[in-house]
Design an enzyme around this catalytic site. Structure first.
Site, short mmCIF file in Angstrom:
data_model
loop_
_atom_site.label_atom_id
_atom_site.label_comp_id
_atom_site.label_asym_id
_atom_site.label_seq_id
_atom_site.Cartn_x
_atom_site.Cartn_y
_atom_site.Cartn_z
N THR A 198 -1.72 5.80 2.09
CA THR A 198 -2.97 5.04 2.06
C THR A 198 -3.10 4.21 3.33
OG1 THR A 198 -2.84 4.90 -0.35
CG2 THR A 198 -4.34 3.38 0.74
N LEU A 237 0.86 -1.18 0.00
CA LEU A 237 0.00 0.00 0.00
C LEU A 237 0.90 1.23 0.00
CD1 LEU A 237 -2.71 -0.79 2.75
CD2 LEU A 237 -3.02 -0.87 0.27
N ASP A 238 0.47 2.30 -0.65
CA ASP A 238 1.21 3.55 -0.58
C ASP A 238 1.32 4.01 0.88
OD1 ASP A 238 1.34 3.57 -3.32
OD2 ASP A 238 -0.24 5.05 -3.59
N ARG A 239 2.37 4.72 1.16
CA ARG A 239 2.58 5.22 2.52
C ARG A 239 1.38 6.05 2.99
NH1 ARG A 239 7.82 8.85 4.42
NH2 ARG A 239 7.28 8.98 6.64
N ARG A 296 -5.04 6.66 -7.88
CA ARG A 296 -4.72 8.09 -7.80
C ARG A 296 -4.57 8.71 -9.19
NH1 ARG A 296 0.16 7.99 -3.44
NH2 ARG A 296 0.00 10.26 -3.63
#
Length: 355
Positions: free
Chosen positions: A159, A155-157, A257
């Protein structure tokens, strides 16, 4: 291989941050087992050669020093059972006195095969790119007796939400196979700015990864990029905002995104692809509306087949309080937010015109 395995165990036990220093002095020949089959060669080397900088691993892959069955391969090659991998001498890292602090996270499911947590926003899933450590390093530090613990996906930081980790090599291989076959159903909640019209909308835009001059990883829509597909479902409107559920059909970097930004609906609080004037306005509480100081993107549901039992598993993670409370406050202040954004944009244009 014994030297690599020994170092790997010591690295996992001590979890020390490191700087490049030592060199593994000899070539290793490794035969791939059934459990190890199915992995990409770069991921295999990163796991086996713990303590070796990733940049060095990718450099020896590009140079052809890593061979499989005596032939050259690229970093996307997937290992097969009984493949013989030639691993050249690799630069190790010497331990420093700074150690990773152990940390546990909200657990959604845990058994012999896997661990599923609810990751908070602002925490990286692993170290690298300017981050000393992330979720995986902190969990290993808090569970020193764990024999195996690996990320199933990322997961993105920025998110929050559901993150899967495997506690067995066989579970990791099984779950990765499900991901490759599109058997995972991953859904996110996100808040976008704009007049969203369709109840259900498919976005199919090819995505290309690149690195900026500052070394930052980014993604853009590009015709010859990787095929990418997201399905968006409208859940509710809040004045000039829309709460959407995003269903991933492919799992590209920053996919949700970039798909939304390219479609004209930036995610609230997205500091890479979003509306920066909007983000500045949202960081301040105004007229009963709470401040939003993070990106509004949350992995709220995942469905997959359990790697041990074979039964379907569906897990949910509720919206974190900062997002849920922000939505409640929007019910009474959406018009005030729109006014703030327009004023901020006008001020920005005025400053630009006087330069």
């Amino acid at each position: 291989m014994k030297d690599l395995a020994k170092y790997s165990r010591e690295s996992a036990k001590n979890h020390a941050l490191a700087q490049p220093s030592q060199v593994l002095p000899q070539v290793q020949l490794v035969t791939i087992s059934a459990e190890e089959a199915g992995q990409r060669i770069d991921n295999f080397l990163i796991r086996v050669c713990k303590g070796v900088p990733k940049s060095h691993i990718y450099r020896v892959l590009r140079s052809g020093e890593v061979r499989v069955n005596k032939g050259r391969i690229d970093q996307t090659y997937r290992l097969q059972e009984n493949d013989v991998v030639r691993i050249p001498p690799l630069r190790l890292a010497e331990k420093s006195t700074q150690t990773v602090p152990g940390c546990e996270f909200t657990i959604l499911l845990e058994d012999d095969c896997m661990l599923v947590i609810d990751k908070p926003a602002g925490v990286a899933v692993h170290g690298g790119s300017g981050v000393s450590y992330g979720v995986i390093e902190q969990l290993r530090a808090s569970r020193p007796d764990a024999k195996f613990l690996e990320l199933v996906h990322r997961l993105d930081r920025e998110t929050s939400g559901i993150l899967l980790l495997a506690k067995k090599r066989s579970a990791l291989t099984n779950l990765h196979e499900q991901i490759r076959e599109g058997a995972f159903d991953k859904r996110y909640l996100t808040l976008v700015h704009g007049d969203w019209q369709n109840q259900r909308q498919h976005v199919k835009l090819a995505l290309h990864k690149y690195t900026t001059s500052e070394g930052e990883r980014r993604v853009r829509v590009q015709a010859d990029g990787q095929a990418s597909h997201t399905v968006f479902q409208l859940l509710r409107k809040y004045g000039p905002y829309a709460l959407l559920e995003a269903e991933l059909k492919t799992g590209r970097t920053h996919q949700i995104r970039v798909h939304l930004a390219a479609s004209g609906f930036p995610i609230a609080g997205d500091d890479k692809y979003g509306d920066f004037a909007l983000n500045r306005a949202l960081q301040k509480a105004e007229g009963g509306r709470k401040a939003l100081k993070r990106m509004f993107l949350h992995a709220h549901q995942i469905t997959f087949t359990h790697p041990g039992s074979g039964k379907e598993v569906r897990l949910n993670a509720p919206l974190p309080p900062e997002c849920a409370n922000f939505l409640k406050s929007l019910e009474h202040s959406s018009s005030a937010v729109a006014d703030d954004v327009m004023a901020n944009r006008a001020a920005t244009k005025g400053q630009a015109a006087t330069r």
